[in-house]
Design a protein around this motif. Structure first.
Motif, PDB file in Angstrom:
ATOM      1  N   LEU A 210       0.816  -1.044   0.144  1.00  0.00           N
ATOM      2  CA  LEU A 210       0.069   0.018  -0.048  1.00  0.00           C
ATOM      3  C   LEU A 210       0.721   1.124   0.053  1.00  0.00           C
ATOM      4  N   SER A 211       0.513   2.427  -0.732  1.00  0.00           N
ATOM      5  CA  SER A 211       1.240   3.809  -0.631  1.00  0.00           C
ATOM      6  C   SER A 211       0.774   4.343   0.569  1.00  0.00           C
ATOM      7  N   SER A 212       1.465   5.372   0.880  1.00  0.00           N
ATOM      8  CA  SER A 212       1.291   6.209   2.067  1.00  0.00           C
ATOM      9  C   SER A 212      -0.162   6.826   1.928  1.00  0.00           C
ATOM     10  N   ARG A 213      -0.680   7.028   0.969  1.00  0.00           N
ATOM     11  CA  ARG A 213      -1.987   7.684   0.836  1.00  0.00           C
ATOM     12  C   ARG A 213      -3.122   6.461   1.208  1.00  0.00           C
ATOM     13  N   ASP A 214      -2.725   5.277   0.633  1.00  0.00           N
ATOM     14  CA  ASP A 214      -3.666   4.230   0.771  1.00  0.00           C
ATOM     15  C   ASP A 214      -3.672   3.914   2.467  1.00  0.00           C
ATOM     16  N   LEU A 215      -2.642   4.050   3.081  1.00  0.00           N
ATOM     17  CA  LEU A 215      -2.501   3.562   4.282  1.00  0.00           C
ATOM     18  C   LEU A 215      -3.262   4.724   5.269  1.00  0.00           C
TER      19      LEU A 215
END
Length: 587
Positions: free
Chosen positions: A26-31
């Motif tokens: 997951l990307s930071s935004r997804d997290l």
């Protein structure tokens, strides 16, 4: 897969250990979005309190594994930690990952030392406010060679606690450092990254299309037509060298043409993309051509789109002698590969899909070539590419695939590779027993006399470093061959911690230990200072670490500690032609 019972607690199906396994994908935004989904995920991924989350954010931001200077993450480093993670965890065991993240983002600074030519260190003696006594090797005021101790490179502080200016990685080429920030920006030091040498760009006799060269050429041709000798009755007037007009001469009636368009208008627009680092004129930003609308096919004149300049986020960088290779978060490759290449050319491969279905696992740059590991395809090597065409930002590489490197599972899966000189690519598979060498389009196998399974390798020019589960070794590569009797064990009793990362230059090597301490050894040519061990007298007489091989060259055969005027922790090292660099926190 069975459907999840909507009435059952989600924690029954997605336990914390399973969530932790998912986080790397997951990307930071997804997290952040996942943390706001429900109470369960919010508790697990609380940005204020979750140690699991902050460890994953640290790993994503500062533990590169896709370039040659930072080898693929292995179990060698405390349970699959990256080098910087392992060092920070060792040095500051009482801090949680949120605190370690903020420390790494805000307190580590870039230091460099070595040759000062071309301002490759990111500064010059004249640009520094002060020079520590004895740190500059020189033969007088006008004859200055290099800095012999780490010097902090002027760098702006982070814009906010978000740490967008934080340096993630530093890669050293033959004539510059190439610096990647957390925000995906790439900077280079000095006046030239190529030193005037050709890299793996257009093959001999070819050149990239230049919009400005075409405009200047057309304008010059138009200008010459306007200055042609005046035609009289279909014949050209003979040239008169007397300085007087002939009797009876009448100047023909002619309307003056309007001034031609400014042939430098486009160039002036492009100059707006020449972004220098605030407060340091010796560091400038590198842009991929994709981020500049003037290069696009649909561009029909106008001004530079400044909003587009940040459209490409780079996540990995590798440097050769006179070229740079970078990878974006959209799985696109960009190459700066010659004196004429100011903006990165996107590299494509005939017959290969460059989409996420064929992700690039790692990039590497050799002396005068590039190599990438493409998932399900194998190791791709190229030393030249096709020239760019009008309206294109990309070019096809003239590549070859190393046979037998396409496996994606099992013991035959490639786990690491390194690039040296003469087109030599060395690689190891998951079994870790054999070192493979690709040279002159042939693959040979060599079983080095090392203890333990080989887990990662690092190389540049004629030096290769092998990490095993039990130790660390170096050996020489020359003329397309492994010099078998050159192997040397690098771990010794007088080193503070074992080596977890090593960078090699042309003739010198830098080792980084698990305690965050820097050791260097090798040849320091022409008093360039690349070892960082002090002046020649310091090295040979005071510290007795090496010997003079000539009046201005020093050899240090064993790893020697780099001294600073305070306690410090280093999390990354880099070595170029005649220069060295490190990310250091003083404390």
């Amino acid at each position: 897969m069975n459907m999840i019972d909507s009435e059952a607690p989600i924690a029954r199906y997605l336990t914390p250990d399973l969530v932790q396994l998912i986080l790397p994908y997951l990307s930071s935004r997804d997290l952040r979005n996942l943390s706001q989904t429900n109470r369960y995920f919010h508790k697990l991924l609380d940005f204020k309190a979750s140690n699991i989350l902050w460890h994953e954010l640290f790993h994503k931001a500062f533990s590169l594994s896709m370039c040659d200077e930072e080898p693929l993450t292995t179990s060698l480093n405390q349970g699959f930690l990256g080098c910087s993670e392992a060092i920070m965890r060792t040095r500051f065991a009482d801090l949680d990952w949120a605190e370690l993240y903020q420390m790494r983002a805000q307190r580590f600074e870039f230091y460099s030392w070595g040759c000062i030519k071309h301002a490759r260190l990111g500064f010059t003696p004249n640009s520094l406010d002060s020079i520590p006594e004895g740190s500059l090797n020189s033969g007088g005021i006008r004859l200055q060679f290099g800095f012999n101790r780490p010097i902090k490179v002027p760098w702006p502080e982070s814009d906010s606690p978000g740490t967008q200016n934080s340096i993630v990685h530093v890669s050293a080429g033959g004539f510059s450092f190439n610096i990647l920030t957390k925000s995906g920006k790439l900077y280079t030091t000095g006046t030239t990254y190529s030193g005037g040498h050709r890299g793996p760009g257009p093959a001999n006799g070819q050149s990239d299309y230049s919009l400005f060269a075409e405009e200047v050429r057309d304008a010059e041709q138009s200008f010459r037509r306007n200055l042609n000798p005046i035609a009289v009755s279909g014949n050209l007037m003979p040239i008169n060298l007397t300085g007087t007009m002939p009797r009876g001469f009448q100047s023909p009636s002619r309307n003056l043409e309007t001034p031609h368009a400014d042939i430098y208008a486009q160039l002036s627009e492009l100059e707006k993309a020449n972004e220098l680092l605030p407060g340091n004129d010796h560091v400038r930003r590198l842009f991929p051509a994709d981020a500049i609308n003037l290069y696009q096919k649909e561009f029909s004149g106008g001004v530079l789109d400044l909003n587009r300049l940040n459209s490409v986020k780079l996540i990995s960088v590798s440097s050769g002698r006179s070229h740079i290779l970078a990878l974006s978060d959209e799985n696109k490759l960009y190459s700066w590969d010659g004196p004429e290449v100011e903006h990165g050319v996107r590299i494509e491969f005939h017959e290969l899909d460059g989409s996420a279905h064929r992700p690039i696992m790692k990039i590497g740059s050799g002396w005068n070539y590039n190599c990438v590991l493409v998932y399900g395809v194998g190791l791709l090597v190229w030393s030249s590419r096709e020239p760019t065409r009008k309206g294109d930002c990309s070019a096809y590489a003239n590549y070859k695939i190393i046979p037998g490197t396409e496996n994606i599972g099992g013991d035959e899966r490639i786990v690491d590779f390194a690039c040296c000189t003469d087109g030599c690519v060395l690689y190891i598979n998951a079994k870790g027993e054999v070192l493979y060498l690709y040279a002159n389009e042939h693959v040979t196998a060599f079983k080095p006399p090392v203890e333990g399974k080989m887990v990662k390798i690092v190389g540049k020019y004629e030096t290769l470093v092998i990490f095993t589960e039990l130790g660390c070794y170096s050996l020489k590569i020359h003329a397309g061959h492994v010099i078998e009797n050159s192997i040397v064990a690098l771990d010794t009793d007088d080193i503070e911690g074992r080596f977890v990362s090593i960078a090699t230059g042309d003739y010198h090597t830098i080792g980084l230990t698990s305690q965050g301490k820097i050791y260097t050894w090798g040849l320091e040519s022409e008093l360039c200072g690349c070892l960082g061990l002090g002046s020649g007298q310091d090295i040979v007489e005071r510290r007795q670490l090496g010997r003079f091989e000539s009046s201005r060259s020093i050899r240090v055969t064993k790893p020697a500690p780099v001294e600073m005027d305070c306690n410090y922790t280093c999390v990354a090292v880099s070595a170029g032609g005649w220069q060295s660099g490190a990310l250091i926190m003083r404390h």
